[in-house]
Design a protein around this motif. Structure first.
Motif, PDB file in Angstrom:
ATOM      1  N   UNK A   2       0.851  -1.195   0.000  1.00  0.00           N
ATOM      2  CA  UNK A   2       0.000   0.000   0.000  1.00  0.00           C
ATOM      3  C   UNK A   2       0.886   1.245   0.000  1.00  0.00           C
ATOM      4  N   UNK A   3       0.448   2.282  -0.671  1.00  0.00           N
ATOM      5  CA  UNK A   3       1.234   3.506  -0.796  1.00  0.00           C
ATOM      6  C   UNK A   3       1.643   4.063   0.566  1.00  0.00           C
ATOM      7  N   UNK A   4       0.749   3.976   1.552  1.00  0.00           N
ATOM      8  CA  UNK A   4       1.068   4.531   2.867  1.00  0.00           C
ATOM      9  C   UNK A   4       2.147   3.728   3.602  1.00  0.00           C
ATOM     10  N   UNK A   5       2.433   2.513   3.152  1.00  0.00           N
ATOM     11  CA  UNK A   5       3.470   1.679   3.772  1.00  0.00           C
ATOM     12  C   UNK A   5       4.795   1.714   3.015  1.00  0.00           C
ATOM     13  N   UNK A   6       4.820   2.417   1.909  1.00  0.00           N
ATOM     14  CA  UNK A   6       5.997   2.415   1.027  1.00  0.00           C
ATOM     15  C   UNK A   6       7.281   2.806   1.761  1.00  0.00           C
ATOM     16  N   UNK A   7       7.265   3.911   2.480  1.00  0.00           N
ATOM     17  CA  UNK A   7       8.469   4.393   3.148  1.00  0.00           C
ATOM     18  C   UNK A   7       8.921   3.445   4.253  1.00  0.00           C
ATOM     19  N   UNK A   8       7.971   2.868   5.000  1.00  0.00           N
ATOM     20  CA  UNK A   8       8.327   1.907   6.060  1.00  0.00           C
ATOM     21  C   UNK A   8       9.002   0.674   5.470  1.00  0.00           C
ATOM     22  N   UNK A   9       8.478   0.190   4.353  1.00  0.00           N
ATOM     23  CA  UNK A   9       9.042  -0.996   3.719  1.00  0.00           C
ATOM     24  C   UNK A   9      10.434  -0.704   3.171  1.00  0.00           C
ATOM     25  N   UNK A  10      10.599   0.445   2.509  1.00  0.00           N
ATOM     26  CA  UNK A  10      11.918   0.812   1.989  1.00  0.00           C
ATOM     27  C   UNK A  10      12.929   0.958   3.120  1.00  0.00           C
ATOM     28  N   UNK A  11      12.509   1.563   4.225  1.00  0.00           N
ATOM     29  CA  UNK A  11      13.393   1.734   5.379  1.00  0.00           C
ATOM     30  C   UNK A  11      13.832   0.369   5.926  1.00  0.00           C
ATOM     31  N   UNK A  12      12.886  -0.563   6.032  1.00  0.00           N
ATOM     32  CA  UNK A  12      13.218  -1.905   6.515  1.00  0.00           C
ATOM     33  C   UNK A  12      14.172  -2.608   5.551  1.00  0.00           C
ATOM     34  N   UNK A  13      13.940  -2.477   4.246  1.00  0.00           N
ATOM     35  CA  UNK A  13      14.827  -3.097   3.266  1.00  0.00           C
ATOM     36  C   UNK A  13      16.229  -2.504   3.334  1.00  0.00           C
ATOM     37  N   UNK A  14      16.325  -1.197   3.527  1.00  0.00           N
ATOM     38  CA  UNK A  14      17.629  -0.536   3.578  1.00  0.00           C
ATOM     39  C   UNK A  14      18.441  -0.960   4.801  1.00  0.00           C
ATOM     40  N   UNK A  15      17.779  -1.493   5.830  1.00  0.00           N
ATOM     41  CA  UNK A  15      18.465  -1.972   7.030  1.00  0.00           C
ATOM     42  C   UNK A  15      19.249  -3.259   6.756  1.00  0.00           C
ATOM     43  N   UNK A  16      18.864  -3.990   5.728  1.00  0.00           N
ATOM     44  CA  UNK A  16      19.491  -5.275   5.398  1.00  0.00           C
ATOM     45  C   UNK A  16      20.561  -5.046   4.324  1.00  0.00           C
ATOM     46  N   UNK A  17      21.717  -5.703   4.448  1.00  0.00           N
ATOM     47  CA  UNK A  17      22.778  -5.508   3.444  1.00  0.00           C
ATOM     48  C   UNK A  17      22.327  -5.778   2.002  1.00  0.00           C
ATOM     49  N   UNK A  18      21.441  -6.754   1.804  1.00  0.00           N
ATOM     50  CA  UNK A  18      20.988  -7.072   0.445  1.00  0.00           C
ATOM     51  C   UNK A  18      19.932  -6.095  -0.070  1.00  0.00           C
ATOM     52  N   UNK A  19      19.399  -5.243   0.800  1.00  0.00           N
ATOM     53  CA  UNK A  19      18.343  -4.326   0.379  1.00  0.00           C
ATOM     54  C   UNK A  19      18.748  -2.872   0.361  1.00  0.00           C
TER      55      UNK A  19
END
Length: 84
Positions: A26-43
């Motif tokens: 969902x658009x409102x979750x986009x930033x949270x998901x990107x932030x979580x992915x950026x926490x992981x070396x592969x993301x």
């Protein structure tokens, strides 16, 4: 990628591309998901590459780097073999 594929006659959307994922949220979750992915070396390189809109009327449209929109269809035929 598009330039090399154009020269070779390939559509990059149908080439084997391991270790990649498309996540639809969902658009409102986009930033949270990107932030979580950026926490992981592969993301660390994760980015938003598109959006779902009501204007597509059930079609999956791809906008090319030149701004041209085209329908993206399911692969009809066989995928290129993996070389590994």
């Amino acid at each position: 990628m598009y330039g090399a594929c154009d020269l070779l006659g390939y559509d990059p959307m149908f080439l084997a591309n391991e270790r990649k994922a498309i996540i639809i949220v969902a658009n409102e979750d986009k930033e949270k998901v990107l932030e979580a992915l950026h926490q992981h070396p592969e993301g660390q390189d994760a980015v938003c590459i598109g959006k779902v809109s009501d204007t597509s009327k059930g079609q999956l449209l791809l906008e090319t780097p030149l701004g041209v929109k085209r329908a993206l269809h399911r692969l009809s035929g066989i995928m290129l073999p993996r070389i590994c």
